[in-house]
Design an enzyme around this catalytic site. Structure first.
Site, short mmCIF file in Angstrom:
data_model
loop_
_atom_site.label_atom_id
_atom_site.label_comp_id
_atom_site.label_asym_id
_atom_site.label_seq_id
_atom_site.Cartn_x
_atom_site.Cartn_y
_atom_site.Cartn_z
N ASN A 14 -6.95 4.24 8.34
CA ASN A 14 -6.39 2.91 8.17
C ASN A 14 -6.96 2.36 6.92
OD1 ASN A 14 -5.01 0.17 8.64
ND2 ASN A 14 -6.82 -0.28 9.66
N ASP B 273 -9.93 -1.30 14.49
CA ASP B 273 -10.83 -1.31 13.30
C ASP B 273 -12.34 -0.58 13.76
OD1 ASP B 273 -9.03 -2.68 11.66
OD2 ASP B 273 -9.60 -4.52 12.51
N GLU C 39 -7.54 -2.12 -2.83
CA GLU C 39 -7.07 -1.19 -1.96
C GLU C 39 -6.19 -0.47 -2.43
OE1 GLU C 39 -4.98 -3.18 1.63
OE2 GLU C 39 -6.34 -4.70 1.49
N ILE D 199 -2.42 1.79 17.93
CA ILE D 199 -1.89 3.21 18.03
C ILE D 199 -1.93 3.81 19.39
CG2 ILE D 199 -2.10 5.41 17.22
CD1 ILE D 199 -0.89 3.54 15.15
N LEU E 113 0.55 -3.17 12.36
CA LEU E 113 -0.12 -4.25 13.05
C LEU E 113 0.04 -4.04 14.54
CD1 LEU E 113 0.95 -7.36 11.20
CD2 LEU E 113 -1.01 -6.19 10.96
N ASN F 231 0.72 -1.03 0.04
CA ASN F 231 -0.01 -0.06 0.03
C ASN F 231 0.92 1.35 -0.15
OD1 ASN F 231 -3.05 -0.24 0.12
ND2 ASN F 231 -2.34 -1.70 1.39
N HIS G 170 -8.59 -1.57 5.61
CA HIS G 170 -8.55 -2.86 6.26
C HIS G 170 -9.27 -3.62 5.02
CE1 HIS G 170 -9.60 -5.77 9.28
NE2 HIS G 170 -10.81 -5.97 8.49
C1 GRF Z 1 -3.32 -4.81 3.62
O1 GRF Z 1 -4.23 -5.88 3.36
C2 GRF Z 1 -4.00 -3.94 4.41
O2 GRF Z 1 -5.60 -3.89 4.27
C3 GRF Z 1 -3.83 -4.27 5.75
O3 GRF Z 1 -2.58 -4.88 6.01
C4 GRF Z 1 -2.27 -5.19 4.52
C5 GRF Z 1 -0.82 -4.73 4.28
O4 GRF Z 1 -0.51 -5.05 3.17
N1 GRF Z 1 -4.27 -3.38 6.94
P1 GRF Z 1 0.73 -4.11 2.56
O5 GRF Z 1 2.06 -4.35 3.64
O6 GRF Z 1 0.57 -2.79 2.48
O7 GRF Z 1 1.50 -4.93 1.44
#
Ligand code: GRF
Length: 202
Positions: free
Chosen positions: A110, A153, A182, A96, A93, A17, A112
């Site tokens: 965030n 979440d 995403e 916060i 992960l 991302n 999700h």
């Molecule tokens: C993604 O699926 C996002 O939705 C979640 O963690 C994953 C992160 O993937 N919060 P990346 O590290 O951005 O590839």
């Protein structure tokens, strides 16, 4: 002159991302400056990407601190040092710390990999989410961008994008397709938020 919004990206893993956000910036679709990358994991692939691009990065590990307060205050100092306006969690992960959520109300978002409020909360990340979606027999899933508060979440939902769950789908195939949306959704929504912030601020 209007200042560019300073974005902090928090990550723990591979950072796809983060790459999508950098691509959107390069293509002129997201008008921010990534001021700093913050990771709780010194092995995160996203840190290598930041280093390659010359983006400042800080590893702030919970285990380096005795209390959650100290951990929060180290994060806060990093955010203030880099004059951060908006925070995007991208596969971060850890929860916060309250010190940070309180200092950045509705300034932390965030993404999700499911349609919240379903399939969220502690332990609902990565393949666990897609396994649960398939097991529940859902006909659709997707991605959710939401504000971040002190509960996993839980914050207000800003936007969602849906995809169908195909017959015979595996958690891996579903995960891949959700990740694709995403990567489209996150830069779009961040640009909306940046516009809002800049209108209020300048
Ligand atoms: C993604 O699926 C996002 O939705 C979640 O963690 C994953 C992160 O993937 N919060 P990346 O590290 O951005 O590839």
């Amino acid at each position: 002159m209007i200042k560019k919004a300073n974005l902090a990206v928090f990550l723990s893993g591979k950072g796809s991302n983060f790459v999508a956000l950098l691509d959107a910036i390069a293509f002129g679709k997201l008008d921010v400056r990534v001021a700093v990358v913050i990771s709780n994991n010194s092995e995160a692939g996203g840190l290598r990407i930041a280093a390659d691009k010359g983006i400042p990065a800080e590893v702030i590990e919970r285990t380096a601190f005795t209390t959650g307060e100290e951990f929060g205050s180290a994060i806060l100092i990093a955010l203030q040092t880099h004059d951060v306006d908006l925070i995007a969690l991208a596969g971060y992960l850890r929860k916060i710390p309250p010190l940070v959520t309180r200092a950045f109300p509705r300034r932390i978002v965030n993404i999700h990999p499911a349609l919240l409020p379903k399939f969220g909360g502690k332990g609902m990340y990565g393949h666990f989410v897609h396994e649960a979606v398939i097991k529940a027999g859902e006909s659709e899933t997707g991605a959710t961008v939401h504000y971040v508060d002190e509960i996993y979440d839980n914050g207000d939902i800003i936007a969602q994008r849906k995809i169908a769950v195909h017959p015979g789908e595996t958690p891996e195939s579903l995960g891949r397709r959700v990740l694709e949306i995403e990567h489209q959704l996150y830069p779009e929504i961040l640009q909306h938020l940046v516009n809002q912030i800049l209108q209020k601020k300048y």
